[in-house]
Design an enzyme around this catalytic site. Structure first.
Site, PDB file in Angstrom:
ATOM      1  N   GLU A 163       0.798  -1.234   0.000  1.00  0.00           N
ATOM      2  CA  GLU A 163       0.000   0.000   0.000  1.00  0.00           C
ATOM      3  C   GLU A 163       0.828   1.279   0.000  1.00  0.00           C
ATOM      4  OE1 GLU A 163      -3.177   0.142   2.815  1.00  0.00           O
ATOM      5  OE2 GLU A 163      -4.123  -1.654   2.020  1.00  0.00           O
ATOM      6  N   GLU A 358      -4.700  -8.655   0.816  1.00  0.00           N
ATOM      7  CA  GLU A 358      -5.349  -8.386   2.101  1.00  0.00           C
ATOM      8  C   GLU A 358      -6.846  -8.220   1.884  1.00  0.00           C
ATOM      9  OE1 GLU A 358      -3.911  -5.036   4.398  1.00  0.00           O
ATOM     10  OE2 GLU A 358      -1.831  -5.643   4.062  1.00  0.00           O
TER      11      GLU A 358
HETATM   12  C1  GBH Z   1      -4.233  -2.047   5.392  1.00  0.00           C
HETATM   13  O1  GBH Z   1      -4.546  -0.713   5.311  1.00  0.00           O
HETATM   14  C2  GBH Z   1      -2.807  -2.225   5.831  1.00  0.00           C
HETATM   15  O2  GBH Z   1      -2.015  -2.768   4.815  1.00  0.00           O
HETATM   16  C3  GBH Z   1      -2.682  -3.032   7.094  1.00  0.00           C
HETATM   17  O3  GBH Z   1      -1.401  -2.872   7.628  1.00  0.00           O
HETATM   18  C4  GBH Z   1      -3.779  -2.645   8.030  1.00  0.00           C
HETATM   19  O4  GBH Z   1      -3.612  -3.196   9.297  1.00  0.00           O
HETATM   20  C5  GBH Z   1      -5.068  -3.106   7.419  1.00  0.00           C
HETATM   21  O5  GBH Z   1      -5.204  -2.697   6.099  1.00  0.00           O
HETATM   22  C6  GBH Z   1      -6.292  -2.709   8.208  1.00  0.00           C
HETATM   23  O6  GBH Z   1      -6.430  -1.341   8.273  1.00  0.00           O
HETATM   24  O7  GBH Z   1     -11.126   6.066   1.322  1.00  0.00           O
HETATM   25  O8  GBH Z   1     -11.769   4.958  -0.713  1.00  0.00           O
HETATM   26  O9  GBH Z   1     -10.045   6.614  -0.757  1.00  0.00           O
HETATM   27  C7  GBH Z   1      -5.752  -0.445   4.680  1.00  0.00           C
HETATM   28  C8  GBH Z   1      -6.115   0.984   4.849  1.00  0.00           C
HETATM   29  C9  GBH Z   1      -7.096   1.215   2.566  1.00  0.00           C
HETATM   30  C10 GBH Z   1      -7.783   2.528   4.448  1.00  0.00           C
HETATM   31  C11 GBH Z   1      -7.555   2.351   1.644  1.00  0.00           C
HETATM   32  C12 GBH Z   1      -8.166   3.640   3.579  1.00  0.00           C
HETATM   33  C13 GBH Z   1      -8.731   4.439   1.496  1.00  0.00           C
HETATM   34  C14 GBH Z   1      -9.546   4.263   0.277  1.00  0.00           C
HETATM   35  N1  GBH Z   1      -6.791   1.697   3.849  1.00  0.00           N
HETATM   36  N2  GBH Z   1      -8.523   3.203   2.256  1.00  0.00           N
HETATM   37  S1  GBH Z   1     -10.697   5.570  -0.003  1.00  0.00           S
END
Ligand code: GBH
Length: 453
Positions: A163, A358
């Protein structure tokens, strides 16, 4: 039809989130160690100093994975544990730790999948400018070489970055994640470009120094959209919103194609190039060649997506979620369809086997009076999502594997230990682990290769 016979069923974690042992046996500091010490950054002042203590308990954790029937474990390497200053001297204890973990996994029939970078940059490199310094390409290359030399005799599968969107936006342009900076647009685009080049460099180095043929990909996130119906207008609108929407720089920070197109197709999205021209760094032909290394698969983290339809003029319309729409403990919506549509879109666009690197949910779990963890909602969540993924597989999307996030409850970044994403419950007072009902349920899914879904 359904999942392929050799489908990889796994679970994932990341070094800073599970290892602990932050100040032990020669490990150098990384940006998360330092970030967590600053007041007000992380919920409750929590830190990853101990986390799940996997550094000392890896053997027990591998036994739990075995009990769950996992075929693969995706974990990340803590860069400063093996190279305390990021480059230069190697820490033998760090190498020994990952050797033990890898050997233990293999001895129990579990395939290791290594993520090189899941957000814990060595602090020494941060002080030199971190990802904003173009030298990071060389630093990351050196790190990749150490990994290839020490682990590739046994480890065949690698992801370069986890990410990048997330650590760039939240860490460098938002002060939510380490290192807690708030750079402007020029720095933002420079960092993206440096990270892309670092990815390319690592792929080259891993292939060059690996002791056997290795398979490499990366694991981005994104902002995803899926269509309300099967009508081609709706599908087109969802695809466009996912891959071609470059309205604002902030929006582009979560845009999957901004980073995935250069890596998978060899060029940045045209529209973004035009729109953001005044902020972009110098982008040379050599840069693009370095970034565009052939990969063996396409990894993608997917948690949820936005439902859309085409309006009267074919314009994008967001389908409003009804009041009381299902959500997880962390407040993310439950949208199983994303595991049908997004793999389809990605397969069409990048034409490589896909790993869901994930997917999972946070829930307010606790140990019941009977000593078990009855996380019924998580079972339902995985069931719904995996059914959609299976449908995509049945329709010919080449899906190689799936990693649940997460193997175990862990340090959820700025939310500390307040969110539980695991299939294994962790009591942070005693470090006692309990496989949740979802973990036993997943075991059955694995046994039946998803036929029971
Ligand atoms: C992941 O993050 C991480 O890789 C991991 O380490 C973490 O623990 C897990 O997931 C759980 O959080 O709002 O539509 O523009 C994921 C986090 C993914 C959150 C993309 C925000 C934004 C997309 N993110 N999301 S949007």
């Amino acid at each position: 039809m359904g999942f392929k016979r050799d489908f990889i069923w796994g679970a994932a974690t990341a070094s800073y989130q599970v290892e602990g042992a932050a100040y032990e046996e020669g490990k150098g500091l990384n940006i998360w160690d330092v970030f967590c010490e600053q007041k007000g950054k992380v919920f409750g002042g929590h830190t990853g100093e101990v986390a799940c203590d996997q550094y000392h308990r890896y053997a027990e954790d591998v036994q739990l994975m075995k009990q769950m029937g996992l075929k693969a474990y995706r974990f990340s390497i803590n860069w400063a544990r093996i190279l305390p200053d990021g480059v230069g001297e190697i820490n033998p204890a760090g190498i020994a730790y990952y050797n033990h973990l890898i050997d233990e996994l293999l001895a129990n029939g579990i395939e290791p999948y290594i993520t090189l970078y899941h957000w814990d940059l060595p602090y020494a490199l941060h002080k030199k400018g971190g990802w904003l310094n173009e030298e990071c390409v060389e630093w990351f290359g050196e790190y990749a070489k150490v990994i290839a030399e020490h682990f590739s005799d046994r480890v065949k599968f690698y992801f370069t970055f986890n990410e990048p969107q997330c650590f760039i936006a939240l860490g460098y342009c938002g002060d939510v994640h380490a290192p807690g900076l708030q750079y402007g647009y020029r720095e933002y685009f420079q960092i993206c470009h440096n990270v892309l080049k670092s990815h390319g460099k690592a792929v080259l180095v891993l292939r060059k120094y690996a002791k056997q043929p290795v398979q490499i990909g990366f694991a981005p996130t994104g902002a995803f959209y899926f269509p309300e119906t099967n009508k081609s207008e709706d599908i087109e609108v969802a695809r466009k919103a996912t891959f071609e929407e470059f309205d604002t720089v902030e929006g582009s920070m979560w845009h999957v194609a901004w980073l995935s197109d250069p890596i998978m197709l060899g060029h940045y999205p045209e529209e973004g190039l035009k729109k953001f021209a005044k902020y972009l760094p110098k982008i040379t032909k050599e840069d693009m060649e370095l970034i565009y290394q052939p990969l063996d698969f396409y990894g993608q983290n997917i948690y949820n997506a936005v439902k859309v339809r085409a309006g009267k003029e074919g314009e994008l319309e967001i389908v409003k979620r009804y009041d009381g729409f299902p959500k997880t403990a962390i407040d993310w919506p439950v949208t199983p369809e994303c595991l049908y549509w997004l793999p389809k879109f990605f397969y069409e666009r990048y034409q490589k086997p896909i790993y869901i690197t994930e997917n999972g949910m946070s829930s307010t779990d606790w140990i019941s009076l009977d000593g078990k963890v009855h996380d019924y909602h998580r079972i339902d969540f995985y069931h719904r999502y995996l059914k959609e993924l299976k449908q995509a597989a049945s329709e010919g999307v080449d899906i190689a594997g799936y990693f649940a996030w997460s193997l175990m409850d862990n340090f959820e970044w700025a939310k500390g230990y307040s969110e539980r994403f695991g299939m294994i419950f962790v009591d942070y007072n005693t470090q006692e682990r309990t496989i949740k009902d979802s973990g036993y349920w997943y075991k059955e899914v694995i046994e039946y290769n998803g036929e029971n879904l």
